[in-house]
Design a protein around this motif. Structure first.
Motif, PDB file in Angstrom:
ATOM      1  N   ASP A  72       0.832  -1.205   0.000  1.00  0.00           N
ATOM      2  CA  ASP A  72       0.000   0.000   0.000  1.00  0.00           C
ATOM      3  C   ASP A  72       0.869   1.258   0.000  1.00  0.00           C
ATOM      4  O   ASP A  72       0.601   2.208  -0.728  1.00  0.00           O
ATOM      5  CB  ASP A  72      -0.942   0.008   1.216  1.00  0.00           C
ATOM      6  CG  ASP A  72      -2.078  -0.995   1.093  1.00  0.00           C
ATOM      7  OD1 ASP A  72      -2.373  -1.441  -0.037  1.00  0.00           O
ATOM      8  OD2 ASP A  72      -2.677  -1.334   2.138  1.00  0.00           O
ATOM      9  N   GLU A  83       2.617  -1.720  -7.852  1.00  0.00           N
ATOM     10  CA  GLU A  83       1.513  -2.587  -7.446  1.00  0.00           C
ATOM     11  C   GLU A  83       1.876  -4.062  -7.473  1.00  0.00           C
ATOM     12  O   GLU A  83       1.055  -4.905  -7.135  1.00  0.00           O
ATOM     13  CB  GLU A  83       0.294  -2.323  -8.329  1.00  0.00           C
ATOM     14  CG  GLU A  83      -0.278  -0.942  -8.114  1.00  0.00           C
ATOM     15  CD  GLU A  83      -1.643  -0.757  -8.720  1.00  0.00           C
ATOM     16  OE1 GLU A  83      -2.140  -1.671  -9.406  1.00  0.00           O
ATOM     17  OE2 GLU A  83      -2.228   0.316  -8.502  1.00  0.00           O
ATOM     18  N   LEU A 111      -0.970  -6.374  -5.918  1.00  0.00           N
ATOM     19  CA  LEU A 111      -2.151  -5.830  -5.249  1.00  0.00           C
ATOM     20  C   LEU A 111      -3.422  -6.255  -5.963  1.00  0.00           C
ATOM     21  O   LEU A 111      -3.461  -6.350  -7.192  1.00  0.00           O
ATOM     22  CB  LEU A 111      -2.098  -4.303  -5.227  1.00  0.00           C
ATOM     23  CG  LEU A 111      -1.218  -3.669  -4.181  1.00  0.00           C
ATOM     24  CD1 LEU A 111      -1.152  -2.157  -4.377  1.00  0.00           C
ATOM     25  CD2 LEU A 111      -1.726  -3.980  -2.790  1.00  0.00           C
ATOM     26  N   ARG A 112      -4.417  -6.504  -5.186  1.00  0.00           N
ATOM     27  CA  ARG A 112      -5.772  -6.719  -5.703  1.00  0.00           C
ATOM     28  C   ARG A 112      -6.606  -5.603  -5.129  1.00  0.00           C
ATOM     29  O   ARG A 112      -6.599  -5.361  -3.933  1.00  0.00           O
ATOM     30  CB  ARG A 112      -6.318  -8.076  -5.251  1.00  0.00           C
ATOM     31  CG  ARG A 112      -5.571  -9.225  -5.872  1.00  0.00           C
ATOM     32  CD  ARG A 112      -6.216 -10.532  -5.477  1.00  0.00           C
ATOM     33  NE  ARG A 112      -5.474 -11.633  -6.071  1.00  0.00           N
ATOM     34  CZ  ARG A 112      -5.449 -12.845  -5.575  1.00  0.00           C
ATOM     35  NH1 ARG A 112      -6.121 -13.133  -4.487  1.00  0.00           N
ATOM     36  NH2 ARG A 112      -4.758 -13.793  -6.167  1.00  0.00           N
ATOM     37  N   LYS A 113      -7.302  -4.925  -5.987  1.00  0.00           N
ATOM     38  CA  LYS A 113      -8.079  -3.773  -5.558  1.00  0.00           C
ATOM     39  C   LYS A 113      -9.236  -4.206  -4.663  1.00  0.00           C
ATOM     40  O   LYS A 113      -9.824  -5.242  -4.839  1.00  0.00           O
ATOM     41  CB  LYS A 113      -8.621  -3.037  -6.774  1.00  0.00           C
ATOM     42  CG  LYS A 113      -7.524  -2.633  -7.743  1.00  0.00           C
ATOM     43  CD  LYS A 113      -7.585  -1.198  -8.075  1.00  0.00           C
ATOM     44  CE  LYS A 113      -6.573  -0.790  -9.098  1.00  0.00           C
ATOM     45  NZ  LYS A 113      -5.239  -0.696  -8.705  1.00  0.00           N
ATOM     46  N   GLU A 134     -13.054  -3.265  -2.924  1.00  0.00           N
ATOM     47  CA  GLU A 134     -14.314  -2.832  -3.513  1.00  0.00           C
ATOM     48  C   GLU A 134     -15.063  -1.964  -2.525  1.00  0.00           C
ATOM     49  O   GLU A 134     -14.954  -2.146  -1.314  1.00  0.00           O
ATOM     50  CB  GLU A 134     -15.179  -4.047  -3.871  1.00  0.00           C
ATOM     51  CG  GLU A 134     -14.597  -4.903  -4.968  1.00  0.00           C
ATOM     52  CD  GLU A 134     -15.435  -6.136  -5.274  1.00  0.00           C
ATOM     53  OE1 GLU A 134     -16.531  -6.278  -4.689  1.00  0.00           O
ATOM     54  OE2 GLU A 134     -14.990  -6.938  -6.093  1.00  0.00           O
ATOM     55  N   ARG A 180      -8.797  -4.075   0.288  1.00  0.00           N
ATOM     56  CA  ARG A 180      -7.761  -4.271  -0.717  1.00  0.00           C
ATOM     57  C   ARG A 180      -6.798  -5.309  -0.157  1.00  0.00           C
ATOM     58  O   ARG A 180      -6.479  -5.310   1.027  1.00  0.00           O
ATOM     59  CB  ARG A 180      -7.050  -2.946  -0.955  1.00  0.00           C
ATOM     60  CG  ARG A 180      -5.999  -2.996  -2.018  1.00  0.00           C
ATOM     61  CD  ARG A 180      -5.740  -1.603  -2.467  1.00  0.00           C
ATOM     62  NE  ARG A 180      -4.350  -1.261  -2.290  1.00  0.00           N
ATOM     63  CZ  ARG A 180      -3.777  -0.277  -2.958  1.00  0.00           C
ATOM     64  NH1 ARG A 180      -4.476   0.455  -3.778  1.00  0.00           N
ATOM     65  NH2 ARG A 180      -2.511  -0.021  -2.771  1.00  0.00           N
ATOM     66  N   HIS A 240      -3.696  -8.600  -1.467  1.00  0.00           N
ATOM     67  CA  HIS A 240      -2.694  -8.959  -2.470  1.00  0.00           C
ATOM     68  C   HIS A 240      -2.717 -10.467  -2.664  1.00  0.00           C
ATOM     69  O   HIS A 240      -3.255 -11.202  -1.851  1.00  0.00           O
ATOM     70  CB  HIS A 240      -1.298  -8.477  -2.051  1.00  0.00           C
ATOM     71  CG  HIS A 240      -0.775  -9.116  -0.808  1.00  0.00           C
ATOM     72  ND1 HIS A 240      -1.098  -8.663   0.452  1.00  0.00           N
ATOM     73  CD2 HIS A 240       0.032 -10.185  -0.615  1.00  0.00           C
ATOM     74  CE1 HIS A 240      -0.504  -9.406   1.353  1.00  0.00           C
ATOM     75  NE2 HIS A 240       0.189 -10.350   0.746  1.00  0.00           N
TER      76      HIS A 240
END
Length: 192
Positions: free
Chosen positions: A48, A57, A74-76, A78, A153, A155
């Protein structure tokens, strides 16, 4: 030859050896789970920070010899509408759509789950806690609903081809001893 004869001819495993193996694996699993939780939290914070500071990222995971075995990315998260005050939401639905039977009166008024999901989906699509009445066109700010993170968020790890085998071999040969020392260290070792 029957299955019984085959089983009788094979040497029996030592119950003591099995018990020791079970205890060792249980301890290792507990320590690995704790270490994984800790490193996941620290990795997320570092990713982050790197994303905010430098736009980074993803990063390669490398063995001590420099071989890249995986990518950490990273995975965003929601965001979406979340009902935070059921009573206010139900009163608004009832007042806004009085001719519809989308609410139920119990001790408190609630919105039927299927309609709540439909309204929340509309708000999610709009990105705001507002609903446009399809008949009148009037836009309503919906009380009791807010837009906030619904999934943090995070990863994930994507293994490169052969990465798992290379990592297992590095573990087997001791190349990862420094990285694994904290997992196998006892409480007295950690304090030193």
């Amino acid at each position: 030859m029957t299955e019984t004869n085959t089983a009788e001819q094979q040497p029996a495993e030592s119950l003591r050896d099995l018990a020791t193996q079970a205890a060792v694996l249980k301890l290792l699993a507990e320590r690995v789970a704790a270490a994984q939780k800790d490193v996941r939290k620290r990795t997320q914070a570092a990713l982050d920070t790197a994303a905010a500071r430098d736009g980074v990222e993803r990063i390669a995971a490398e063995l001590p010899g420099g071989q890249a075995v995986a990518t950490i990315g990273l995975r965003k998260g929601e965001t979406g509408p979340v009902v935070v005050d059921e009573d206010a939401f139900a009163r608004w639905v009832r007042a806004t759509f009085p001719d519809e039977e989308w609410t139920e009166t119990r001790i408190v008024r609630t919105v039927k789950p299927w309609k709540a999901a439909e309204l929340l989906a509309e708000m999610d699509a709009a990105g705001t806690a507002q609903i446009a009445d399809k008949v009148t066109g009037q836009v309503h700010t919906v009380p009791g609903v807010t837009i906030r993170p619904t999934r943090a968020r995070t990863h994930g790890i994507t293994w490169r081809k052969g990465g798992k085998d290379a990592t297992a071999e590095a573990w087997r040969t001791g190349a990862l001893a420094a990285q694994l020392a904290a997992i196998t260290a006892g409480k007295e070792d950690e304090a030193a």
